[in-house]
Write a protein that holds these residues in place. Structure first.
Motif, PDB file in Angstrom:
ATOM      1  N   ILE A 358      22.459 -66.701  19.474  1.00  0.00           N
ATOM      2  CA  ILE A 358      22.592 -65.252  19.396  1.00  0.00           C
ATOM      3  C   ILE A 358      24.078 -64.948  19.206  1.00  0.00           C
ATOM      4  CG2 ILE A 358      22.773 -64.972  21.913  1.00  0.00           C
ATOM      5  CD1 ILE A 358      21.048 -62.447  21.598  1.00  0.00           C
ATOM      6  N   ARG A 359      24.398 -63.906  18.423  1.00  0.00           N
ATOM      7  CA  ARG A 359      25.798 -63.534  18.214  1.00  0.00           C
ATOM      8  C   ARG A 359      26.302 -62.719  19.400  1.00  0.00           C
ATOM      9  NH1 ARG A 359      27.863 -66.808  14.331  1.00  0.00           N
ATOM     10  NH2 ARG A 359      26.691 -66.634  12.392  1.00  0.00           N
ATOM     11  N   MET A 360      27.599 -62.830  19.648  1.00  0.00           N
ATOM     12  CA  MET A 360      28.213 -62.159  20.791  1.00  0.00           C
ATOM     13  C   MET A 360      29.318 -61.221  20.299  1.00  0.00           C
ATOM     14  SD  MET A 360      26.596 -63.906  23.139  1.00  0.00           S
ATOM     15  CE  MET A 360      27.428 -63.828  24.712  1.00  0.00           C
ATOM     16  N   ARG A 361      29.673 -60.273  21.153  1.00  0.00           N
ATOM     17  CA  ARG A 361      30.889 -59.496  20.902  1.00  0.00           C
ATOM     18  C   ARG A 361      31.688 -59.488  22.193  1.00  0.00           C
ATOM     19  NH1 ARG A 361      30.259 -54.507  23.227  1.00  0.00           N
ATOM     20  NH2 ARG A 361      28.138 -54.127  23.929  1.00  0.00           N
ATOM     21  N   LEU A 362      32.985 -59.198  22.095  1.00  0.00           N
ATOM     22  CA  LEU A 362      33.821 -59.242  23.293  1.00  0.00           C
ATOM     23  C   LEU A 362      33.904 -57.875  23.940  1.00  0.00           C
ATOM     24  CD1 LEU A 362      36.679 -61.647  22.188  1.00  0.00           C
ATOM     25  CD2 LEU A 362      34.679 -62.139  23.611  1.00  0.00           C
ATOM     26  N   GLY A 363      33.646 -57.838  25.248  1.00  0.00           N
ATOM     27  CA  GLY A 363      33.724 -56.585  25.989  1.00  0.00           C
ATOM     28  C   GLY A 363      35.005 -56.516  26.807  1.00  0.00           C
ATOM     29  N   GLU A 364      34.920 -55.907  27.974  1.00  0.00           N
ATOM     30  CA  GLU A 364      36.082 -55.753  28.866  1.00  0.00           C
ATOM     31  C   GLU A 364      36.480 -57.123  29.436  1.00  0.00           C
ATOM     32  OE1 GLU A 364      37.718 -52.788  29.432  1.00  0.00           O
ATOM     33  OE2 GLU A 364      36.436 -52.297  27.712  1.00  0.00           O
TER      34      GLU A 364
END
Ligand SMILES: Cc1cc2nc3c(=O)[nH]c(=O)nc-3n(C[C@H](O)[C@H](O)[C@H](O)COP(=O)(O)OP(=O)(O)OC[C@H]3O[C@@H](n4cnc5c(N)ncnc54)[C@H](O)[C@@H]3O)c2cc1C
Ligand SMILES: Cc1cc2nc3c(=O)[nH]c(=O)nc-3n(C[C@H](O)[C@H](O)[C@H](O)COP(=O)(O)OP(=O)(O)OC[C@H]3O[C@@H](n4cnc5c(N)ncnc54)[C@H](O)[C@@H]3O)c2cc1C
Ligand code: SF4
Ligand code: SF4
Ligand code: FES
Lengths: 465, 279
Positions: A358-364
């Motif tokens: 699954i693709r991820m994105r960067l949060g806090e």
């Protein structure tokens, strides 16, 4: 003082297209001329900030100055005052986060190649053939057992034998070195170097008992009947898995297994050596640390056509040493950033055939200060693979704590110690290295071995706990 | 240390060693095993401790020649030294007074079931043993098993000795006869342990099996030996080797035992052609 040279003296290396077909060491090391040239870049700062970046506080300008003066023996003597394993640290320390990070040159240009110089001095001594045995104190008649022959245990053993104690090292595997022999590959740290250091300790009088599993062959309490005190340096050898569907399919390895088969058991020389390994064509390694880089680069050397690193954050968060990341890239390892494996799918014969991600994105930022990766719903996709290496971390092996009453552990199974002395909750028992901190670095493990050795010495002298 | 003091040929393909390992002999309990490595080039192979004699400082191992390493081991002689012997590993078997226990060994599995049977007998259990083999010549440890069993049944696949059939058939027969059984222990080929577990399941008879996955270190460091029990992943070398047969995913184990099929064949061929060492 000569004019400032901005760049580090380059270190010659095996070309990538050649080295991916062998297990020989990648960098060749400096020649004497190169070492002297690099040593001359050092400004010999009066108040050198680099030293504070070294966990064992090597007199960095001191040893570098000896190299600049071409007194190589003087350089190695200086190093050995504080560091037992310079040939190893010079190769595997994450210098960019330690000594070299604080070098003043680093502000305007490239910092001094402290690690490479350290390696040079150590190799110079080894090539010379004769290694100087440091002076030893008179025998004290005290007996110390060291459990685990990794960097923590080896350092503690060296420091204690120097102080005149009798030292026996017990090691579960059939060969000494810990991660240095079973984990870190030959192309990064030749095993002959580790053997040389162990041999050096042997010459100093340290006794080694291999194939002895403390907690099984004998317990800590049994050893305490024979020894005055004990140092536990059993490392973080318990591999993590992700607990996702299909993880036990054929072809899926923990990095520990994959690397142990290749390094300790020499599976790359099968069938000359008996231990086999699956030589995948499409190998995916999950993780982003040194362990992952080592696995992905090993896969190439075992003949993989495609070796991939699957990492859930982005390139800048990769925890591996910069040199390892660059080497991996040069060798053609493919990086899939912001990607997390969620399941494995099998072929008809029960072998892994696809890694579902699954693709991820960067949060806090999270507690570690790195931005937290968050899954992007519905972004699932599949990567065809035939071998997978899970390199997402490891924690302390519970074997010793679970068989030692009175030995307290923290919530990750690490042995609780007093950082300043390495004392555990159990009288006469000290601990240090990955078993106390969780998976960390060679030099930190050595630092812990050294601190504990000092405290052990005090304890043996005074009997005070 | 690690010297082979005695060697016996038990059947055409099964051999017994008495190995000098004082420390291991002192601590070994039924159900535990060692990991050994024959020489510098050798792989690490697990073997059950069939008997430990602390006074003499020896352990007994019984092995079947199935591939390169065990065949090479079979060529070792009395007086030879095994490079490394590590142990005792694994969690000891649960030995309690259960009442009436059935101890089942198939093929070379009789060897590992023997020490557990003996301990269960000494604990005061009523012991019914079933041992099986392909044919008469391959029946293992009959006399030893008879000496510690209240009842002993023998089966052979070809009917050349005892009952014709499998150990699981014999077990079914005993259950059908109405014999009360409080616990079963079954060790042997994976398929046998699976079938036995299926036989006992409907009757709720707790059944312990000893799993034999591929191992490397034997200390919980590599995860090669992982198996699924009750839907959870376990490391056989530190969590086992004994597990509840009704919870084990035997198909996964059988699958994982085939990982190196290709390499095992290559190793054996090279060895057979004399390219191997020590031939
Ligand atoms: C693949 C890999 C690559 C790495 N690369 C780097 C790098 O480039 N730079 C860096 O600084 N760090 C690196 N690390 C981390 C570093 O190797 C470790 O932090 C360091 O080795 C820890 O040292 P230690 O002495 O605490 O434990 P270990 O090196 O783990 O040694 C522990 C020893 O204790 C033995 N042992 C365990 N239990 C028992 C028992 N019950 N009885 C007897 N013996 C026992 C083990 O067999 C082992 O030999 C890497 C780690 C891995 C796995
Ligand atoms: C806890 C335990 C106890 C055991 N006790 C005994 C015993 O008392 N007597 C006995 O004869 N056998 C025993 N075994 C099995 C024995 O270890 C294997 O037969 C042996 O390793 C095969 O090696 P090989 O090279 O001769 O055969 P190979 O040709 O390599 O393989 C033949 C078979 O053995 C399995 N095998 C291969 N390598 C290993 C390994 N490193 N670990 C485990 N299995 C492997 C393979 O999956 C294959 O099914 C035990 C296994 C385990 C896990
Ligand atoms: S031991 Fe490591 S941190 Fe210390 S000077 Fe050497 S390379 Fe730098
Ligand atoms: S900070 Fe850099 S330049 Fe200064 S002494 Fe240390 S290595 Fe040399
Ligand atoms: S054999 Fe390595 S973890 Fe069990």
């Amino acid at each position: 003082m000569a004019k400032l040279i901005l760049k580090k003296t380059p270190m010659r290396e095996q070309p990538p297209e050649e080295r991916i077909h062998n297990f020989n060491e990648v960098p060749y090391g400096y020649s004497e001329e190169e070492a002297v040239a690099e040593a001359n870049r050092c400004l010999q700062c009066k108040d050198p900030p680099c030293i504070a970046g070294c966990p064992v506080e090597i007199d960095i300008p001191g040893f570098i100055n000896q190299i600049a003066l071409k007194n190589f023996q003087g350089a190695i003597d200086k190093l050995k005052e504080t560091n037992f394993l310079p040939a190893i640290c010079g190769r595997v320390c994450p210098q960019e986060d330690q000594c070299e990070k604080y070098c003043v040159l680093g502000k305007k240009a490239e910092s001094v190649a402290i690690g490479r110089l350290e390696r040079f001095a150590a190799d110079w001594e080894a090539d010379k053939g004769k290694v100087k045995i440091p002076p030893q104190a008179n025998p004290t008649g005290k007996k110390v057992a060291v459990v685990g022959a990794g960097p923590a245990g080896l350092t503690a053993a060296g420091e204690l034998i120097k102080r005149g104690h009798q030292v026996t090292v017990f090691e579960a595997l059939h060969k000494e070195g810990g991660v240095l022999v079973y984990g870190i590959p030959e192309f990064r740290l030749p095993k002959a170097i580790v053997a040389r250091e162990v041999d050096f300790l042997r010459q100093m009088g340290v006794e080694f008992v291999a194939s002895f599993v403390v907690g099984k062959t004998q317990t800590v309490d049994e050893l305490l009947e024979e020894f005055d005190t004990l140092f536990l340096g059993t490392g973080a050898g318990l591999p993590w898995f992700m607990q996702i569907p299909g993880e036990n399919l054929n072809g899926i390895y923990s990095a520990n297994e994959y690397l142990t088969r290749v390094n300790l058991m020499k599976a790359y020389l099968f069938p000359q050596y008996d231990t086999p390994i699956v030589r995948g064509k499409r190998v995916a390694t999950s993780g982003g640390g040194n362990v992952a880089m080592d696995s992905a680069r090993t896969a190439l050397r075992l003949g993989a056509e495609k070796s991939m690193i699957i990492y859930r954050r982005s390139r800048r968060e990769l925890p591996a040493r910069i040199e390892e990341i660059e080497h991996a890239e040069e060798e053609g390892v493919k990086f899939e950033f912001l990607t997390l494996p969620v399941a494995y799918h099998a072929d008809k014969r029960g072998w892994v055939k696809e890694m579902e991600c699954i693709r991820m994105r960067l949060g806090e930022p999270d507690s570690s200060g790195r931005r937290r990766p968050l899954p992007i719903e519905g972004s699932n996709f599949k990567i065809p693979v035939d071998v997978v290496v899970v390199a997402i971390g490891q924690s302390p092996n519970p074997l010793v704590p679970s068989t030692t009453p009175g030995l307290e552990t923290g919530k990750h199974g690490n042995i609780t110690t007093d950082v300043a002395t390495g004392r555990t909750s159990k009288k006469a028992v000290f601990a240090g290295g990955d078993i106390a901190t969780g998976a960390a670095t060679v030099i930190l493990a050595m630092g812990a071995g050294k601190i504990a050795a000092k405290a052990i010495n005090e304890y043996l002298k005074t009997g005070k706990w | 240390m690690n010297r082979i003091l005695k060697k016996r040929v038990l059947t055409s393909e099964i051999k017994l060693f008495e190995v000098e390992t004082p420390l291991i002999a002192k601590r070994a309990l039924p159900g535990q095993f060692v990991v050994l490595r024959l020489n510098e080039e050798g792989e690490r192979i697990p073997m059950t401790i069939v008997e430990a004699r602390p006074e003499e400082g020896v352990i007994l191992i019984i092995f079947q020649e199935v591939g390169k390493s065990t065949k090479q081991m079979g060529t070792m002689k009395e007086g030879d030294v095994i490079a490394d012997v590590i142990g005792p590993l694994g969690v000891p078997s649960e030995i309690e007074k259960f009442g009436r226990v059935v101890c089942i060994g198939g093929g070379v599995g009789v060897a590992p079931v023997y020490p557990i049977t003996k301990a269960l007998k000494e604990m005061g259990n009523y012991v019914i043993s079933i041992i099986g083999a392909r044919s008469k010549d391959l029946v293992l440890l009959e006399e030893r098993m008879r000496a510690i069993s209240d009842e002993l049944y023998i089966t052979t696949d070809d009917g050349s000795y005892g009952q014709k059939g499998f150990v699981s058939d014999e077990l079914q027969r005993l259950i059908d006869q109405g014999k009360k059984i409080d616990r079963a222990i079954a060790i042997g080929p994976v398929i046998m342990m699976k079938v036995v577990s299926e036989v006992t399941r409907p009757y709720g008879i707790k059944t312990i099996v000893s799993l034999n996955p591929i191992m490397v270190d034997g200390t919980g460091m590599c995860g090669a030996c992982r198996v699924e029990v009750g839907g959870e992943t376990k490391f056989t070398c530190v969590d086992g080797p004994d597990f509840d047969g009704h919870l084990v995913n035997f198909d996964l184990l059988m699958n994982r035992l085939r990982i190196y099929e290709r390499e095992e064949k290559i190793a054996l061929e090279e060895y057979g052609q004399g390219k191997g060492r020590n031939l």
